[in-house]
Design a protein around this motif. Structure first.
Motif, PDB file in Angstrom:
ATOM      1  N   ASN A  67      99.965  17.425  41.469  1.00  0.00           N
ATOM      2  CA  ASN A  67     100.236  17.115  43.248  1.00  0.00           C
ATOM      3  C   ASN A  67      99.154  16.147  43.592  1.00  0.00           C
ATOM      4  O   ASN A  67      99.367  14.939  44.008  1.00  0.00           O
ATOM      5  CB  ASN A  67      99.844  18.270  43.932  1.00  0.00           C
ATOM      6  N   ASP A  68      98.026  15.977  42.962  1.00  0.00           N
ATOM      7  CA  ASP A  68      97.001  14.839  42.920  1.00  0.00           C
ATOM      8  C   ASP A  68      97.599  13.566  42.221  1.00  0.00           C
ATOM      9  O   ASP A  68      97.468  12.460  42.954  1.00  0.00           O
ATOM     10  CB  ASP A  68      95.761  15.367  42.078  1.00  0.00           C
ATOM     11  N   HIS A  69      98.311  13.785  41.126  1.00  0.00           N
ATOM     12  CA  HIS A  69      98.740  12.333  40.840  1.00  0.00           C
ATOM     13  C   HIS A  69      99.867  11.793  41.644  1.00  0.00           C
ATOM     14  O   HIS A  69      99.726  10.474  41.566  1.00  0.00           O
ATOM     15  CB  HIS A  69      99.361  12.695  39.191  1.00  0.00           C
ATOM     16  N   TYR A  70     100.708  12.491  41.939  1.00  0.00           N
ATOM     17  CA  TYR A  70     101.799  12.073  42.619  1.00  0.00           C
ATOM     18  C   TYR A  70     101.810  11.969  44.236  1.00  0.00           C
ATOM     19  O   TYR A  70     102.651  11.732  44.899  1.00  0.00           O
ATOM     20  CB  TYR A  70     103.173  12.851  42.394  1.00  0.00           C
ATOM     21  N   SER A  71     100.540  12.155  44.590  1.00  0.00           N
ATOM     22  CA  SER A  71     100.330  12.120  46.006  1.00  0.00           C
ATOM     23  C   SER A  71     100.344  10.830  46.677  1.00  0.00           C
ATOM     24  O   SER A  71      99.713   9.795  46.298  1.00  0.00           O
ATOM     25  CB  SER A  71      98.812  12.719  46.347  1.00  0.00           C
ATOM     26  N   TRP A  76      93.753  11.237  48.940  1.00  0.00           N
ATOM     27  CA  TRP A  76      93.904  12.379  48.069  1.00  0.00           C
ATOM     28  C   TRP A  76      94.294  11.945  46.583  1.00  0.00           C
ATOM     29  O   TRP A  76      94.108  13.039  45.933  1.00  0.00           O
ATOM     30  CB  TRP A  76      94.834  13.593  48.686  1.00  0.00           C
ATOM     31  N   HIS A  77      94.578  10.831  46.572  1.00  0.00           N
ATOM     32  CA  HIS A  77      94.783  10.370  45.228  1.00  0.00           C
ATOM     33  C   HIS A  77      93.746  10.382  44.336  1.00  0.00           C
ATOM     34  O   HIS A  77      92.783   9.679  44.505  1.00  0.00           O
ATOM     35  CB  HIS A  77      95.630   8.957  45.386  1.00  0.00           C
ATOM     36  N   ASN A  78      93.720  10.793  43.238  1.00  0.00           N
ATOM     37  CA  ASN A  78      92.437  10.844  42.281  1.00  0.00           C
ATOM     38  C   ASN A  78      91.589  11.803  42.760  1.00  0.00           C
ATOM     39  O   ASN A  78      90.412  11.668  42.338  1.00  0.00           O
ATOM     40  CB  ASN A  78      91.952   9.586  41.896  1.00  0.00           C
ATOM     41  N   ALA A  79      91.903  12.707  43.816  1.00  0.00           N
ATOM     42  CA  ALA A  79      90.621  13.738  44.235  1.00  0.00           C
ATOM     43  C   ALA A  79      90.243  14.630  43.013  1.00  0.00           C
ATOM     44  O   ALA A  79      89.054  14.827  42.862  1.00  0.00           O
ATOM     45  CB  ALA A  79      91.345  14.546  45.448  1.00  0.00           C
ATOM     46  N   ILE A  80      91.253  15.099  42.129  1.00  0.00           N
ATOM     47  CA  ILE A  80      90.770  15.914  41.156  1.00  0.00           C
ATOM     48  C   ILE A  80      90.187  15.270  40.087  1.00  0.00           C
ATOM     49  O   ILE A  80      89.083  15.660  39.577  1.00  0.00           O
ATOM     50  CB  ILE A  80      92.046  16.644  40.385  1.00  0.00           C
ATOM     51  N   PHE A  81      90.453  14.056  39.816  1.00  0.00           N
ATOM     52  CA  PHE A  81      89.725  13.102  38.834  1.00  0.00           C
ATOM     53  C   PHE A  81      88.194  13.061  39.245  1.00  0.00           C
ATOM     54  O   PHE A  81      87.305  13.060  38.321  1.00  0.00           O
ATOM     55  CB  PHE A  81      90.351  11.848  38.543  1.00  0.00           C
ATOM     56  N   ASN A  82      88.124  12.644  40.453  1.00  0.00           N
ATOM     57  CA  ASN A  82      86.832  12.625  41.146  1.00  0.00           C
ATOM     58  C   ASN A  82      86.081  13.609  40.979  1.00  0.00           C
ATOM     59  O   ASN A  82      84.826  13.736  40.638  1.00  0.00           O
ATOM     60  CB  ASN A  82      87.000  12.024  42.453  1.00  0.00           C
ATOM     61  N   ARG A  83      86.553  14.928  41.435  1.00  0.00           N
ATOM     62  CA  ARG A  83      86.028  16.113  41.189  1.00  0.00           C
ATOM     63  C   ARG A  83      85.438  16.610  39.887  1.00  0.00           C
ATOM     64  O   ARG A  83      84.459  17.242  39.235  1.00  0.00           O
ATOM     65  CB  ARG A  83      86.906  17.134  41.849  1.00  0.00           C
ATOM     66  N   ALA A  84      86.370  16.095  38.875  1.00  0.00           N
ATOM     67  CA  ALA A  84      86.204  16.565  37.715  1.00  0.00           C
ATOM     68  C   ALA A  84      85.285  15.619  36.779  1.00  0.00           C
ATOM     69  O   ALA A  84      84.684  16.112  35.822  1.00  0.00           O
ATOM     70  CB  ALA A  84      87.481  16.439  36.747  1.00  0.00           C
ATOM     71  N   THR A  85      84.809  14.357  37.457  1.00  0.00           N
ATOM     72  CA  THR A  85      84.084  13.463  36.731  1.00  0.00           C
ATOM     73  C   THR A  85      82.785  13.185  37.604  1.00  0.00           C
ATOM     74  O   THR A  85      81.989  12.466  37.159  1.00  0.00           O
ATOM     75  CB  THR A  85      84.642  12.248  36.175  1.00  0.00           C
ATOM     76  N   GLY A  86      82.968  13.695  38.582  1.00  0.00           N
ATOM     77  CA  GLY A  86      81.780  13.295  39.755  1.00  0.00           C
ATOM     78  C   GLY A  86      80.430  13.799  39.447  1.00  0.00           C
ATOM     79  O   GLY A  86      80.266  14.369  38.279  1.00  0.00           O
ATOM     80  N   PRO A  87      79.421  13.810  40.478  1.00  0.00           N
ATOM     81  CA  PRO A  87      78.216  14.379  40.145  1.00  0.00           C
ATOM     82  C   PRO A  87      78.081  15.916  39.740  1.00  0.00           C
ATOM     83  O   PRO A  87      77.214  16.510  39.263  1.00  0.00           O
ATOM     84  CB  PRO A  87      77.365  13.826  41.313  1.00  0.00           C
ATOM     85  N   TYR A  88      78.986  16.279  40.357  1.00  0.00           N
ATOM     86  CA  TYR A  88      79.132  17.977  40.242  1.00  0.00           C
ATOM     87  C   TYR A  88      80.390  18.508  39.556  1.00  0.00           C
ATOM     88  O   TYR A  88      81.004  19.449  39.881  1.00  0.00           O
ATOM     89  CB  TYR A  88      79.175  18.778  41.665  1.00  0.00           C
ATOM     90  N   TRP A  89      80.359  17.697  38.466  1.00  0.00           N
ATOM     91  CA  TRP A  89      81.268  18.051  37.669  1.00  0.00           C
ATOM     92  C   TRP A  89      81.580  19.407  36.929  1.00  0.00           C
ATOM     93  O   TRP A  89      82.593  20.091  36.615  1.00  0.00           O
ATOM     94  CB  TRP A  89      81.515  17.081  36.339  1.00  0.00           C
ATOM     95  N   PHE A  90      80.262  19.989  36.637  1.00  0.00           N
ATOM     96  CA  PHE A  90      80.285  21.388  36.216  1.00  0.00           C
ATOM     97  C   PHE A  90      81.026  22.367  37.274  1.00  0.00           C
ATOM     98  O   PHE A  90      81.267  23.435  36.838  1.00  0.00           O
ATOM     99  CB  PHE A  90      78.897  21.857  35.722  1.00  0.00           C
TER     100      PHE A  90
END
Length: 197
Positions: A67-71, A76-90
């Motif tokens: 959903n994030d990739h095709y949004s 919202w585009h790249n929201a999951i990527f930002n969450r997975a690689t951001g400052p609170y990635w853990f």
């Protein structure tokens, strides 16, 4: 409610409930309390439940990534990527590993009957979740502290909904565990002594 939210709610509530049920199961086993239940079947039922939660959790993560990739909506585009690689990635990866990837070890038949897998998952889930929460609270301590006038707001919007969620999660998981236990025990009784576990 979107299907992904349903998957997440089911997986999260089962994993939350198992974090409470597994220590109770451990105490029952250590104290040798007789519940009138076959403990080996109960171990497999708990492991099957954890496997179901893991599958639902991975299905939810996969659907959110797609959903994030095709949004088409830009924020919202790249929201999951930002969450997975951001400052609170853990905070993104620890639940994925604990609730999604570790239960996939239970696809092996040998692991489904092992109580060590269940205890290992519980210990990792509790310790890593506590560490993640500690770091998240430490990073946002100024926003977490409630003022004295906010106690009623906190009770209405945090405590009571959380208590309701906990109660519903435990009730639903107990119903699922009972259904699985009786289904497996009836299958073994009908198959007789030649049943392959």
């Amino acid at each position: 409610m979107e299907p992904t939210k349903i998957f997440y709610t089911i997986a999260d509530s089962i994993c939350f409930s198992l974090k409470i049920i597994i220590p109770v199961f451990f105490i029952v086993r250590v104290c040798r309390v007789s519940l009138g239940l076959d403990m080996q079947i109960l171990i497999r039922v708990l492991n099957y439940t954890l496997l179901i939660a893991g599958v639902f959790y991975l299905a939810e993560i996969l659907s959110v990534i797609i959903n994030d990739h095709y949004s088409p909506v830009d924020p919202w585009h790249n929201a999951i990527f930002n969450r997975a690689t951001g400052p609170y990635w853990f905070a993104f990866w620890l639940p994925v590993i604990i609730n999604g990837l570790l239960p996939q070890l239970l696809w092996r038949k040998k692991n489904r009957g092992a109580v060590k897998v269940l205890y290992t998952w519980w210990a990792l889930a509790v310790i890593l979740s506590a560490l993640a929460e500690l770091v998240m609270i430490e990073g946002s301590v100024n926003r977490v502290i409630a003022l004295p006038g906010q106690t009623a707001v906190w009770l209405n919007y945090v405590f009571f909904p959380s208590l309701t969620y906990c109660t519903l999660s435990l009730t639903g998981t107990f119903i699922m565990l009972a259904a699985l236990y009786f289904a497996i025990s009836n299958t073994e009784k009908k198959a007789g002594p030649n049943y392959q576990r």
